[in-house]
Design a protein around this motif. Structure first.
Motif, short mmCIF file in Angstrom:
data_model
loop_
_atom_site.label_atom_id
_atom_site.label_comp_id
_atom_site.label_asym_id
_atom_site.label_seq_id
_atom_site.Cartn_x
_atom_site.Cartn_y
_atom_site.Cartn_z
N ILE A 284 45.81 81.07 -8.84
CA ILE A 284 46.28 80.66 -7.53
C ILE A 284 47.82 81.09 -7.38
O ILE A 284 47.83 81.60 -6.11
N PHE A 287 47.99 84.81 -5.23
CA PHE A 287 47.61 85.13 -4.09
C PHE A 287 48.77 85.78 -3.22
O PHE A 287 49.82 85.15 -3.27
N THR A 291 50.47 80.80 1.24
CA THR A 291 49.95 79.80 0.62
C THR A 291 50.51 78.32 0.89
O THR A 291 51.91 78.22 0.66
N ALA A 309 41.59 80.76 4.58
CA ALA A 309 40.77 80.06 3.42
C ALA A 309 41.06 78.89 3.17
O ALA A 309 42.33 78.52 3.11
N ILE A 311 40.76 75.36 1.11
CA ILE A 311 40.08 74.58 -0.11
C ILE A 311 40.19 72.85 -0.03
O ILE A 311 41.28 72.31 0.05
N VAL A 460 34.64 77.01 -6.50
CA VAL A 460 35.95 78.01 -6.62
C VAL A 460 36.18 78.29 -7.79
O VAL A 460 36.40 77.30 -8.91
N ILE A 463 41.37 82.49 -8.00
CA ILE A 463 41.80 83.12 -6.86
C ILE A 463 42.71 84.41 -7.26
O ILE A 463 43.28 84.32 -8.20
N GLY A 467 42.03 86.85 -1.92
CA GLY A 467 41.06 85.86 -1.32
C GLY A 467 40.54 85.17 -2.69
O GLY A 467 41.11 85.15 -3.90
N VAL A 468 39.58 84.48 -2.50
CA VAL A 468 38.65 83.46 -3.35
C VAL A 468 37.69 83.90 -4.00
O VAL A 468 36.74 84.54 -3.01
N ALA A 478 40.98 86.73 2.20
CA ALA A 478 41.76 85.86 3.02
C ALA A 478 43.19 86.35 3.24
O ALA A 478 43.63 87.09 2.18
N LEU A 481 46.07 81.12 2.51
CA LEU A 481 45.42 80.25 1.68
C LEU A 481 45.85 78.91 1.90
O LEU A 481 47.10 78.51 1.85
N ILE A 483 45.51 74.57 0.99
CA ILE A 483 45.32 73.86 0.13
C ILE A 483 45.15 72.42 0.57
O ILE A 483 46.14 71.81 1.16
#
Length: 642
Positions: A284, A287, A291, A309, A311, A460, A463, A467-468, A478, A481, A483
């Motif tokens: 994560i 990325f 984010t 994206a 999540i 998932v 990352i 992307g994911v 993506a 991102l 969360i």
């Protein structure tokens, strides 16, 4: 809460033309003291679902008569030709409310006292102390969100010295920190406010974040509590000093400098939705794009033309995604499990200027509109969440009423998805309705069927920079991102170290995720330490956090009142009382839908115990917290135990 010029006769007539008649009839009955407004031909029919039912189902000529007579009565009142009648007694309120909601609504007679307080015709406050009577007593409040401000206001009114420590540079708590697009309340605005500070000027039936934060700002200023808030001070620890019967609280300023405060009592008003929960997903940190957690949204972020994206599919995601989909190039949503979305005709509606005029100008209209919501969005739903051991289909519902809700909501979701039958197994939950926190549908299901939205139900796995990666090996590209995985709701008080009489910390007493408190407010070994919105105080069946907060603040205030009147230096919940309450609590929780094994939920801890919601009705909790029983506490004066 804002001063507005009086409505003209024309504005009042126009407002009455839009009035919700079941509410207006109740207001007229209270204003005039005339019960004829509660008899035929004025008795409303039952509403359908969550609608306001503005016409009351009354014939057109009756509707016209009510509106015309209402103008004449309000005009007489405004001109001083009519004095308001004595308010109805509390024992009459359940019958009045039941009648206005239709013949299928039988409201228990015993909740009259609660309704009277919510309507403002029965007191909820303690008698203010004489100025200076509590000069040697100080209360420290941690947090300046809804609960912290309520506590501060009541202490201010009672003439009890206090200080509020707030880690942020402004007040508001949840409604300061959460600024993501679409952020708002999923409880009706007129209900999501304090009974002592009802707001006639909400512009939306379900207010968005900025308006909610503005309400709290006006509360702080209107009740003169802002001067007692110390901003930019984060509490690190609180330690009980038995020889002084005081708490020593260590805080750290935003400049890094420590500061100590000494208080006779501490009120924790940090809530349980304030520390973001971040998923442990491999990669994560790699990325390359932007984010952020929804609770730490960057309002300067431009999503135009970008692939987003998201999540998580909880409350924040269900608000966020419909709000950004027109701006982003494409939104990919990663879902662990589907959510039941509740339809409400007012979900996206503005409150018209005419209706706001009614709320301001017609005596008791706002109070009764709000009181109807107290029941409709509160204890009305409680029976649907109780497990019927004889129900033959426990896999899909917990009782017959719950099953009817399941069928209704399933049909609703399918209708929203239209011809996208491929989305039905992804969007219709298999667990019973209300097993997780019920969420207001802000257009979520219609958004899922758009061509520029992809709903992914594979787990998932990782990352990467662009992307994911999901468990099926698919890479989902993506640029941004998001969360949306909620908060550390089970870690009550988060990183604050609270050390009690024995020297043990609360974290040692509770463990990481098993917070317990008598009535959700007090814990043995921690004298004069009180929780607001503590463990098992969330009305998971429905209601307003404001109602729970007022009940808890009243309980704390009456304890403080008794301490000051009787010279008590400390009160500490007895261990036996705490354990007996905990046993009753767990037994009741195990009979609720939240004990159903068919879903994962942040309500339960790692051992499966339900930590967040309470199992009882709002009325039950009101009865339990109405008057503290000193026999439940070990009490000491400066010269010894009493």
């Amino acid at each position: 809460m804002r001063e507005q010029p009086p409505a003209t006769d024309g504005e009042l007539r126009a407002a009455l033309a839009e009035a919700n008649l079941p509410t207006l009839l109740l207001a007229l009955a209270q204003l005039t003291g005339d019960d004829r407004w509660l008899r035929e031909p004025y008795v409303p029919t039952a509403p359908r679902g969550a609608e306001d039912h503005d016409s009351g189902g009354l014939p057109e000529h009756v509707q016209t008569e009510v509106r015309e007579q209402a103008f004449a009565i309000v005009d007489d009142w405004r001109a001083g030709r009519l004095d308001p009648a004595a308010p109805p007694t509390s024992d009459r309120l359940p019958g009045w409310l039941s009648l206005s909601l239709g013949s299928d609504q039988v409201i228990p007679a015993e909740i009259g006292g609660l309704l009277a307080e919510e309507l403002g015709i029965a007191p909820r406050d303690i008698t203010p102390l004489a100025p200076g009577a509590a000069d040697d007593f100080r209360v420290l409040i941690i947090g300046s969100g809804f609960s912290g401000l309520c506590a501060a206001i009541k202490l201010e009114q009672a003439n009890i010295p206090y200080v509020v420590l707030e880690k942020n540079d402004d007040l508001g708590g949840t409604w300061l920190e959460n600024t993501y697009p679409g952020c708002g309340v999923d409880t009706p605005s007129h209900l999501y406010s304090f009974s002592f500070a009802q707001c006639p000027d909400w512009t939306r039936y379900f207010a968005k974040r900025d308006e909610l934060h503005d309400y709290l700002e006006r509360l702080a200023d209107g009740y003169d509590v802002r001067a007692n808030i110390r901003f930019g001070l984060e509490v690190a620890s609180a330690t009980w000093h038995a020889d002084e019967a005081r708490w020593h609280v260590q805080a750290q300023g935003s400049d890094g400098k420590p500061e100590e405060f000494v208080a006779n009592a501490v009120i924790s008003a940090v809530g349980f939705l304030n520390r973001p929960s971040l998923p442990d997903i491999p990669g994560i940190e790699s990325f390359a794009g932007s984010t952020m957690h929804t609770a730490r949204w960057d309002r300067d972020l431009d999503l135009a033309g970008r692939r987003v994206a998201v999540i998580g599919t909880g409350a924040s995601a269900m608000q966020l995604v419909p709000a950004i989909v027109d701006e982003a190039d494409h939104v990919t949503v990663f879902q662990r499990s589907p959510q039941w979305g509740l339809p409400n005709p007012n979900a996206m509606r503005d409150v018209s200027p005419a209706t706001r005029t009614l709320m301001r100008e017609v005596p008791f209209y706002l109070g009764w509109y709000r009181l109807r919501n107290v029941w409709n969005f509160g204890d009305r739903l409680h029976p649907a969440l109780q497990i019927d051991p004889d129900w033959p289909h426990p896999d899909r519902a917990v009782n017959e009423v719950n099953d009817r809700h399941r069928r209704f909501l399933t049909d609703y979701i399918k209708s929203e998805l239209g011809d996208r039958e491929d989305l039905i197994p992804k969007c219709v939950p298999t667990y019973p309705p209300y097993g997780k926190r019920p969420l207001l549908d802000n257009g979520w299901f219609r958004t899922m069927r758009r061509a520029d939205v992809t709903l992914v139900t594979d787990a998932v796995a990782a990352i990467e920079a662009d992307g994911v990666i999901t468990a099926d090996g698919v890479r989902h590209l993506a640029d941004v991102l998001v969360i949306a995985t909620g908060f550390k709701a089970l870690e009550v008080l988060g990183p604050i170290e609270v050390r009690g009489r024995s020297g043990r910390t609360l974290r040692e007493t509770w463990g990481k995720d098993d917070a317990r408190a008598h009535l959700g407010i007090t814990v043995p070994d921690y004298p004069n330490f009180f929780f607001l919105l503590g463990p098992n105080t969330f009305a998971g069946h429905g209601g307003s956090a404001a109602l729970s907060i007022e009940m808890e603040v009243r309980y704390v205030m009456r304890l403080l009142e008794q301490m000051l009147e009787r010279g008590i230096s400390s009160v500490e919940c007895k261990q036996a009382v705490h354990e007996e309450y905990g046993a009753r609590l767990d037994a009741a929780l195990n009979q609720t839908i939240w004990a159903h094994p068919g879903m994962t939920t942040y309500y339960r801890n790692s051992a499966g115990r339900i930590v967040v919601p309470m199992p009882w009705t709002n009325y039950d909790y009101w009865h339990m917290t109405r008057e503290p029983n000193l026999d439940h506490f070990s009490a000491e004066t400066t010269v010894g135990a009493i």
